[in-house]
Scaffold this active site. Sequence first.
Site, PDB file in Angstrom:
ATOM      1  N   CYS A 278       0.834  -1.200   0.000  1.00 26.58           N
ATOM      2  CA  CYS A 278       0.000   0.000   0.000  1.00 26.58           C
ATOM      3  C   CYS A 278       0.877   1.261   0.000  1.00 26.58           C
ATOM      4  CB  CYS A 278      -1.002  -0.029   1.151  1.00 26.58           C
ATOM      5  SG  CYS A 278      -2.337   1.182   0.966  1.00 26.58           S
TER       6      CYS A 278
ATOM      7  N   HIS B 295      -3.701  -4.675  -0.489  1.00 28.30           N
ATOM      8  CA  HIS B 295      -3.345  -5.288   0.795  1.00 28.30           C
ATOM      9  C   HIS B 295      -3.419  -6.811   0.657  1.00 28.30           C
ATOM     10  CE1 HIS B 295      -3.256  -1.755   3.479  1.00 28.30           C
ATOM     11  NE2 HIS B 295      -4.132  -1.247   2.627  1.00 28.30           N
TER      12      HIS B 295
ATOM     13  N   GLU C 222      -2.541  -8.972   2.763  1.00 30.68           N
ATOM     14  CA  GLU C 222      -2.922  -9.546   4.068  1.00 30.68           C
ATOM     15  C   GLU C 222      -4.426  -9.469   4.318  1.00 30.68           C
ATOM     16  OE1 GLU C 222      -2.496  -5.169   4.989  1.00 30.68           O
ATOM     17  OE2 GLU C 222      -1.614  -6.608   3.590  1.00 30.68           O
TER      18      GLU C 222
END
Length: 206
Positions: A79, A189, A191
Amino acid sequence: MIGIVDYNAGNITSVERALKSLKIEYIRSGNPDELKNCDKLIFPGVGDAAYAMKELKDRKLDSFLKDWVSKDKPLLGICLGSQIIFDWSEEGSSDCLGFIPGKIQHFYTIDKSLQNQAYKVPQIGFNNLIKDNGECPILKDVPDNSDFYFVHSYVICPQDNSVVKAYAEYGIKVPAVIQKGNLYACQFHPEKSGKPGLKILENFCK
């Protein structure tokens, strides 16, 4: 050992959770002395580029990261961390780390007509990736057109488009995966992107 660079620029907890789910050992630190012996670094971030650069400089992490990248040691930006590895960001008119030539511009700077279309900025939500410019190790075994979670108002604009290994369509082509040597970056992202995102983190870490 994986190091997570903590420079007070965003929520790192989700990255930690993802690594724990993959059973990957890591340390989280903003201290260069604690990070220097790691094998690889994850460089996340959320928020303002100018603020992030100030935090990096205050912690002497800017010079540490420049030395790390100059030695071609593996680093993954996420990001905001994918943006400030370039030269300059329109966000706060901020000089950045300069690892890859290019700048970061707002969606509407790139294409003003987006304001009159159905593209809300920031882009928030899942968008699919289109692979480009050959193979990329962190995309190994990630299915084509997999969806990933984006939250951003600014767009990576590299001088050399060959560093873009995947992009998303959002009114314009949005560079989403970057690679230059052992330097990798994801605008989205991983994750927070389910199994495809975890696969990217696993590919980088293992």
